[in-house]
Write a protein that holds these residues in place. Structure first.
Motif, PDB file in Angstrom:
ATOM      1  N   VAL A   1       0.852  -1.091   0.012  1.00 51.09           N
ATOM      2  CA  VAL A   1      -0.198  -0.127   0.123  1.00 51.09           C
ATOM      3  C   VAL A   1       0.971   1.137   0.014  1.00 51.09           C
ATOM      4  O   VAL A   1       1.786   1.315   0.868  1.00 51.09           O
ATOM      5  N   LEU A   2       0.633   2.068  -0.825  1.00 55.75           N
ATOM      6  CA  LEU A   2       1.484   3.341  -1.203  1.00 55.75           C
ATOM      7  C   LEU A   2       0.316   4.647  -0.926  1.00 55.75           C
ATOM      8  O   LEU A   2      -0.358   4.587  -1.500  1.00 55.75           O
ATOM      9  N   MET A   3       1.257   5.573  -0.350  1.00 56.99           N
ATOM     10  CA  MET A   3       0.363   6.944  -0.058  1.00 56.99           C
ATOM     11  C   MET A   3       1.333   7.853  -0.834  1.00 56.99           C
ATOM     12  O   MET A   3       2.732   7.933  -0.516  1.00 56.99           O
ATOM     13  N   SER A   4       0.706   8.662  -1.298  1.00 58.88           N
ATOM     14  CA  SER A   4       1.403   9.947  -1.869  1.00 58.88           C
ATOM     15  C   SER A   4       2.138  10.827  -0.592  1.00 58.88           C
ATOM     16  O   SER A   4       1.446  10.918   0.381  1.00 58.88           O
ATOM     17  N   VAL A   5       3.471  11.260  -1.005  1.00 59.18           N
ATOM     18  CA  VAL A   5       4.151  11.943  -0.038  1.00 59.18           C
ATOM     19  C   VAL A   5       3.352  13.384   0.245  1.00 59.18           C
ATOM     20  O   VAL A   5       3.344  13.880   1.297  1.00 59.18           O
ATOM     21  N   LEU A   6       2.897  14.017  -0.995  1.00 54.72           N
ATOM     22  CA  LEU A   6       2.180  15.213  -0.850  1.00 54.72           C
ATOM     23  C   LEU A   6       0.829  15.399  -0.774  1.00 54.72           C
ATOM     24  O   LEU A   6       0.380  16.439  -0.438  1.00 54.72           O
ATOM     25  N   ASP A   7       0.266  14.188  -1.266  1.00 57.62           N
ATOM     26  CA  ASP A   7      -1.279  14.315  -1.039  1.00 57.62           C
ATOM     27  C   ASP A   7      -1.788  13.042  -0.343  1.00 57.62           C
ATOM     28  O   ASP A   7      -1.946  11.951  -1.102  1.00 57.62           O
ATOM     29  N   SER A   8      -2.355  12.970   0.856  1.00 59.50           N
ATOM     30  CA  SER A   8      -2.333  11.782   1.452  1.00 59.50           C
ATOM     31  C   SER A   8      -3.694  11.029   1.241  1.00 59.50           C
ATOM     32  O   SER A   8      -4.066   9.884   1.410  1.00 59.50           O
ATOM     33  N   SER A   9      -4.410  11.726   0.391  1.00 64.81           N
ATOM     34  CA  SER A   9      -5.837  10.941  -0.268  1.00 64.81           C
ATOM     35  C   SER A   9      -5.415  10.230  -1.464  1.00 64.81           C
ATOM     36  O   SER A   9      -6.352   9.611  -1.761  1.00 64.81           O
ATOM     37  N   VAL A  10      -4.051  10.265  -2.089  1.00 64.34           N
ATOM     38  CA  VAL A  10      -3.953   9.363  -3.061  1.00 64.34           C
ATOM     39  C   VAL A  10      -3.166   8.219  -2.383  1.00 64.34           C
ATOM     40  O   VAL A  10      -1.972   8.224  -2.014  1.00 64.34           O
ATOM     41  N   VAL A  11      -3.822   7.171  -2.249  1.00 60.18           N
ATOM     42  CA  VAL A  11      -3.587   5.696  -1.513  1.00 60.18           C
ATOM     43  C   VAL A  11      -3.925   4.651  -2.577  1.00 60.18           C
ATOM     44  O   VAL A  11      -4.770   4.575  -3.118  1.00 60.18           O
ATOM     45  N   LEU A  12      -2.692   3.825  -2.915  1.00 53.16           N
ATOM     46  CA  LEU A  12      -3.139   2.788  -3.672  1.00 53.16           C
ATOM     47  C   LEU A  12      -2.327   1.461  -3.319  1.00 53.16           C
ATOM     48  O   LEU A  12      -1.565   1.423  -2.691  1.00 53.16           O
ATOM     49  N   LYS A  13      -3.073   0.457  -3.596  1.00 56.49           N
ATOM     50  CA  LYS A  13      -2.464  -0.867  -3.422  1.00 56.49           C
ATOM     51  C   LYS A  13      -1.855  -1.470  -4.536  1.00 56.49           C
ATOM     52  O   LYS A  13      -2.605  -1.667  -5.588  1.00 56.49           O
ATOM     53  N   VAL A  14      -0.712  -1.846  -4.674  1.00 57.49           N
ATOM     54  CA  VAL A  14       0.137  -2.226  -5.985  1.00 57.49           C
ATOM     55  C   VAL A  14       0.526  -3.743  -5.561  1.00 57.49           C
ATOM     56  O   VAL A  14       1.337  -3.909  -4.445  1.00 57.49           O
TER      57      VAL A  14
END
Length: 113
Positions: free
Chosen positions: A36-49
């Motif tokens: 699970v990755l979360m954007s450094v600058l925008d915590s609303s951008v979270v994705l599972k890769v």
């Protein structure tokens, strides 16, 4: 590439306008590991890769890479490749939970060889 994953990742193409991510959680068993990755600058951008996609050097690079000449025209096309998720519970070794056990924190970057 080692498991568990390091925390710092750079996407080769922007995902919802973001390229730098933190691996906040991971799991699964081979060959179905995920991160699970979360954007450094925008915590609303979270994705599972999937781990296999994350270690594909044509899509991702471990560490935070300074990307120049980004082609922002590819943003809309890139959004369909990833599904964002509401899952944002960090792993115990992320260094993002309380209390923090400093001896069990995953590294941010790969060790130079």
């Amino acid at each position: 590439m080692i498991w568990p994953p390091v925390k710092a990742w750079t996407s080769k193409l922007p995902i919802d306008g973001q390229v730098h991510f933190v691996a906040i959680n991971y799991g699964g068993e081979s060959p179905k590991e995920w991160v699970v990755l979360m954007s450094v600058l925008d915590s609303s951008v979270v994705l599972k890769v999937s781990w296999s996609k994350l270690i594909d050097s044509s899509n991702w690079k471990s560490g935070w890479d300074e990307i120049t000449h980004l082609e922002y025209s590819k943003l809309d096309n890139n959004k369909s490749k990833f599904t964002t998720t509401d899952f944002s519970c960090p792993s115990l070794d992320s260094g993002l939970t309380m209390p923090i056990d400093k001896n069990a924190i995953r590294p941010w970057f790969d060790n130079p060889k």
